[in-house]
Scaffold this active site. Structure first.
Site, mmCIF file in Angstrom:
data_model
loop_
_atom_site.group_PDB
_atom_site.id
_atom_site.type_symbol
_atom_site.label_atom_id
_atom_site.label_comp_id
_atom_site.label_asym_id
_atom_site.label_seq_id
_atom_site.Cartn_x
_atom_site.Cartn_y
_atom_site.Cartn_z
ATOM 1 N N GLY A 265 -1.283 -5.357 0.311
ATOM 2 C CA GLY A 265 -2.423 -5.306 -0.596
ATOM 3 C C GLY A 265 -2.172 -6.015 -1.905
ATOM 4 O O GLY A 265 -3.115 -6.491 -2.549
ATOM 5 N N GLU B 210 -2.948 -9.586 -1.264
ATOM 6 C CA GLU B 210 -4.407 -9.675 -1.147
ATOM 7 C C GLU B 210 -5.069 -9.599 -2.513
ATOM 8 O O GLU B 210 -6.042 -10.310 -2.789
ATOM 9 C CB GLU B 210 -4.919 -8.553 -0.245
ATOM 10 C CG GLU B 210 -4.516 -8.728 1.215
ATOM 11 C CD GLU B 210 -4.960 -7.574 2.086
ATOM 12 O OE1 GLU B 210 -5.855 -7.781 2.924
ATOM 13 O OE2 GLU B 210 -4.418 -6.461 1.922
ATOM 14 N N ALA C 51 0.842 -1.188 0.000
ATOM 15 C CA ALA C 51 0.000 0.000 0.000
ATOM 16 C C ALA C 51 0.883 1.246 0.000
ATOM 17 O O ALA C 51 2.082 1.181 0.249
ATOM 18 C CB ALA C 51 -0.909 0.011 1.220
#
Length: 263
Positions: free
Chosen positions: A115, A118, A70
């Protein structure tokens, strides 16, 4: 005409129906920020709505990172309320990928951290280059994954190993990710995109309606509000009433390739 984005590049192969979505923030190692998350949502919605798109290939620009995490400068400004809303928005977008009726493959071309890991896990399949690295380093920042990482990592590799990786923040190399079941294949970097296109092409040669229903049935097994077996039975019945089913069975009996229409 393909939509234009600031942080994404879209390329559509009209012959195969494969839409390539490339995260394009190379100076930031393709790190996710709020604007990029929103662009991913818009790109996925376009892909789902466009008849010309049959499958999606998601990758990162450059040879270092798929998504290296991120945007930390953006994270540092969060408070509890804004943080929860950001996590909910990210989860909504990543669920749009996971629940897509069109197959989505992540071509992981380097670091897939935070992220990025993910995002890869939200895709239906993951293919990694040999230099890929996976990890959830959020605990180093006093955080936890917010875009579904605590849920999907356990689903993919099991509760015990997922807890270990989440709590230690250890990174996993491509070969270990393959052994754990985090990725489906590992290939040399130069072969990554051609391999993914070949794999996606193989999937797209099957009945589109059935592919979408397979995705839905498997997802239902992990949804507490749905009954996986009943979902499977319901969608099996719908398949039996479809034109693709009639074409597929007739083509088999006539010993010819099937011409599926997705109906």
């Amino acid at each position: 005409m393909l939509p234009l984005f600031h942080n994404l590049l879209l390329q559509l192969d009209s012959a195969s129906g494969i839409l390539r979505i490339t995260l394009n923030r190379p100076s930031k190692l393709n790190a996710l920020n709020a604007a990029t998350i929103e662009e991913i949502r818009q790109a996925m919605q376009y892909a789902l709505d466009a008849q010309a798109v049959r499958g999606i290939l998601l990758t990162g620009s450059g040879d270092k990172a798929f998504v290296a995490g991120a945007d930390i400068a953006e994270l540092a400004e969060l408070n509890e309320i804004v943080g929860r809303r950001m996590a909910e928005k990210g989860q909504e977008v990543f669920c749009l990928i996971e629940e897509s009726s069109k197959p989505v493959i992540a071509a992981v071309n380097g670091f897939a951290l935070g992220g990025g890991c993910e995002l890869a896990m939200a895709c239906h399949l993951r293919v990694a280059s040999e230099n890929a690295r996976f990890g959830q380093p959020e605990a180093n920042l006093g955080l936890i994954p917010g875009y579904g990482g605590t849920q999907r990592l356990a689903q993919l590799i099991g509760k015990g190993k997922a807890l270990e990786l989440l709590m230690t923040t250890d990174q996993v190399k491509a070969d270990e990710a393959l052994r754990l079941g985090l990725v489906n294949h590992v290939v040399p970097a130069a072969e990554l995109l051609p391999f993914c296109e070949q794999l996606l092409g193989k999937i797209l040669s099957k009945a589109p309606l059935a592919i979408g229903m397979i995705i839905d049935c498997v997802n239902a097994a992990y949804d507490q509000e749905r009954h996986g077996y009943q979902t499977e039975a319901n969608l099996f019945g719908r398949c039996c009433g479809s034109a693709d089913f009639r074409e597929g069975t007739q083509a088999f009996l006539e010993k010819r390739p099937a011409a599926f229409t997705g109906e």
